[in-house]
Scaffold this motif. Sequence first.
Motif, PDB file in Angstrom:
ATOM      1  N   LEU A   1      43.421  48.553  35.422  1.00  0.00           N
ATOM      2  CA  LEU A   1      43.348  49.929  35.899  1.00  0.00           C
ATOM      3  C   LEU A   1      42.457  50.051  37.127  1.00  0.00           C
ATOM      4  O   LEU A   1      42.810  50.725  38.105  1.00  0.00           O
ATOM      5  CB  LEU A   1      42.838  50.834  34.777  1.00  0.00           C
ATOM      6  CG  LEU A   1      42.875  52.343  35.038  1.00  0.00           C
ATOM      7  CD1 LEU A   1      44.287  52.799  35.354  1.00  0.00           C
ATOM      8  CD2 LEU A   1      42.340  53.090  33.811  1.00  0.00           C
ATOM      9  N   VAL A   2      41.304  49.379  37.101  1.00  0.00           N
ATOM     10  CA  VAL A   2      40.387  49.429  38.237  1.00  0.00           C
ATOM     11  C   VAL A   2      41.014  48.788  39.469  1.00  0.00           C
ATOM     12  O   VAL A   2      40.991  49.363  40.574  1.00  0.00           O
ATOM     13  CB  VAL A   2      39.060  48.733  37.885  1.00  0.00           C
ATOM     14  CG1 VAL A   2      38.197  48.565  39.137  1.00  0.00           C
ATOM     15  CG2 VAL A   2      38.294  49.525  36.827  1.00  0.00           C
ATOM     16  N   VAL A   3      41.595  47.601  39.306  1.00  0.00           N
ATOM     17  CA  VAL A   3      42.180  46.886  40.443  1.00  0.00           C
ATOM     18  C   VAL A   3      43.389  47.643  40.982  1.00  0.00           C
ATOM     19  O   VAL A   3      43.590  47.727  42.202  1.00  0.00           O
ATOM     20  CB  VAL A   3      42.559  45.451  40.044  1.00  0.00           C
ATOM     21  CG1 VAL A   3      43.338  44.766  41.155  1.00  0.00           C
ATOM     22  CG2 VAL A   3      41.303  44.643  39.713  1.00  0.00           C
ATOM     23  N   PHE A   4      44.202  48.204  40.091  1.00  0.00           N
ATOM     24  CA  PHE A   4      45.380  48.967  40.541  1.00  0.00           C
ATOM     25  C   PHE A   4      44.956  50.175  41.370  1.00  0.00           C
ATOM     26  O   PHE A   4      45.544  50.454  42.424  1.00  0.00           O
ATOM     27  CB  PHE A   4      46.205  49.416  39.339  1.00  0.00           C
ATOM     28  CG  PHE A   4      47.349  50.326  39.706  1.00  0.00           C
ATOM     29  CD1 PHE A   4      48.509  49.808  40.263  1.00  0.00           C
ATOM     30  CD2 PHE A   4      47.255  51.698  39.515  1.00  0.00           C
ATOM     31  CE1 PHE A   4      49.566  50.646  40.617  1.00  0.00           C
ATOM     32  CE2 PHE A   4      48.301  52.543  39.864  1.00  0.00           C
ATOM     33  CZ  PHE A   4      49.459  52.009  40.417  1.00  0.00           C
TER      34      PHE A   4
ATOM     35  N   ILE B   1      34.469  47.406  45.417  1.00  0.00           N
ATOM     36  CA  ILE B   1      35.736  46.737  45.740  1.00  0.00           C
ATOM     37  C   ILE B   1      36.399  47.424  46.938  1.00  0.00           C
ATOM     38  O   ILE B   1      36.531  46.837  48.006  1.00  0.00           O
ATOM     39  CB  ILE B   1      36.673  46.732  44.517  1.00  0.00           C
ATOM     40  CG1 ILE B   1      36.029  45.971  43.355  1.00  0.00           C
ATOM     41  CG2 ILE B   1      38.021  46.111  44.897  1.00  0.00           C
ATOM     42  CD1 ILE B   1      36.825  46.032  42.067  1.00  0.00           C
ATOM     43  N   ALA B   2      36.843  48.642  46.749  1.00  0.00           N
ATOM     44  CA  ALA B   2      37.476  49.387  47.843  1.00  0.00           C
ATOM     45  C   ALA B   2      36.408  50.190  48.569  1.00  0.00           C
ATOM     46  O   ALA B   2      36.436  51.420  48.594  1.00  0.00           O
ATOM     47  CB  ALA B   2      38.576  50.296  47.300  1.00  0.00           C
ATOM     48  N   GLY B   3      35.456  49.477  49.145  1.00  0.00           N
ATOM     49  CA  GLY B   3      34.347  50.112  49.823  1.00  0.00           C
ATOM     50  C   GLY B   3      34.575  50.312  51.300  1.00  0.00           C
ATOM     51  O   GLY B   3      35.678  50.067  51.807  1.00  0.00           O
ATOM     52  N   PRO B   4      33.537  50.744  52.010  1.00  0.00           N
ATOM     53  CA  PRO B   4      33.688  51.010  53.448  1.00  0.00           C
ATOM     54  C   PRO B   4      34.086  49.780  54.239  1.00  0.00           C
ATOM     55  O   PRO B   4      34.824  49.891  55.223  1.00  0.00           O
ATOM     56  CB  PRO B   4      32.298  51.505  53.854  1.00  0.00           C
ATOM     57  CG  PRO B   4      31.375  51.029  52.789  1.00  0.00           C
ATOM     58  CD  PRO B   4      32.177  51.035  51.525  1.00  0.00           C
TER      59      PRO B   4
ATOM     60  N   LEU C   1      41.291  38.835  42.658  1.00  0.00           N
ATOM     61  CA  LEU C   1      40.147  39.543  42.086  1.00  0.00           C
ATOM     62  C   LEU C   1      40.375  39.838  40.611  1.00  0.00           C
ATOM     63  O   LEU C   1      39.478  39.648  39.781  1.00  0.00           O
ATOM     64  CB  LEU C   1      39.915  40.845  42.859  1.00  0.00           C
ATOM     65  CG  LEU C   1      38.881  41.800  42.269  1.00  0.00           C
ATOM     66  CD1 LEU C   1      37.493  41.186  42.299  1.00  0.00           C
ATOM     67  CD2 LEU C   1      38.899  43.123  43.007  1.00  0.00           C
ATOM     68  N   PHE C   2      41.562  40.296  40.273  1.00  0.00           N
ATOM     69  CA  PHE C   2      41.892  40.626  38.881  1.00  0.00           C
ATOM     70  C   PHE C   2      41.726  39.410  37.966  1.00  0.00           C
ATOM     71  O   PHE C   2      41.106  39.492  36.900  1.00  0.00           O
ATOM     72  CB  PHE C   2      43.327  41.150  38.816  1.00  0.00           C
ATOM     73  CG  PHE C   2      43.839  41.370  37.426  1.00  0.00           C
ATOM     74  CD1 PHE C   2      43.363  42.410  36.645  1.00  0.00           C
ATOM     75  CD2 PHE C   2      44.804  40.543  36.891  1.00  0.00           C
ATOM     76  CE1 PHE C   2      43.832  42.617  35.366  1.00  0.00           C
ATOM     77  CE2 PHE C   2      45.284  40.734  35.610  1.00  0.00           C
ATOM     78  CZ  PHE C   2      44.794  41.782  34.845  1.00  0.00           C
TER      79      PHE C   2
END
Length: 218
Positions: free
Chosen positions: A47-50, A131-134, A167-168
């Motif tokens: 869920l987090v990676v998706f 993960i999905a950072g700046p 990553l997953f």
Amino acid sequence: MMTIHWDLIYNFAIAMLAIVNPVEKIPLWVTASASDRKNFQWLLAALVVFTCAVVLLFFLWYGQQLLMSLKVDLASFKIGGGLILLQFGFSMMKGTAVKIAKARETREHDLREKVLRRYQQIFIPIGVPVIAGPGAITTVIIYGHQSTSLFTLLLLSVVVVAVLTILFLTLLSGSFIQNKVGNLPLDLISRVFGMIIIAIAVQFMVEGFSVVFPGWVQ
């Protein structure tokens, strides 16, 4: 004939692997996903990676247009993103980032409800900005803007999915690594990467300020 910029795709893959850095995420993830149920860890990681994939793919395709519509340039975006990273880097150095993300005992028996509740607790900061950072968002916006063909943009999307798949798989191995090396090495690694995150944050801010205030940075 459609042109494919392979150099651009290759450079993007290297940049994304360096910024997402799956190994770096293990110390924080092991604590955040602590559970005796493998299904819980698998679903939570998925869920987090998706969600991160959706965020990064959105900015890859529409990030440049979004910033233009908001009249925000990349330099300002780097400064703001750097401030977020800087704060999180200091929290990692002090160990508070991991403490905030520790799992809480719940009486919920439904696996889906437990996963969704834990997801709401940890997506910030693990999903954003870890993960999905700046850094990752800025990278996909820049490379997406440099893409000159639809097919190249599609291949850049494939790279994003591939990096997040790595990553997953790395997150799923976190418990195994923890059992082998113990908590202390992972805790030390978390603090070391906190220093690295601070350095990256400062670099983003310097790059942003060098554009906004060119006279300040020689």
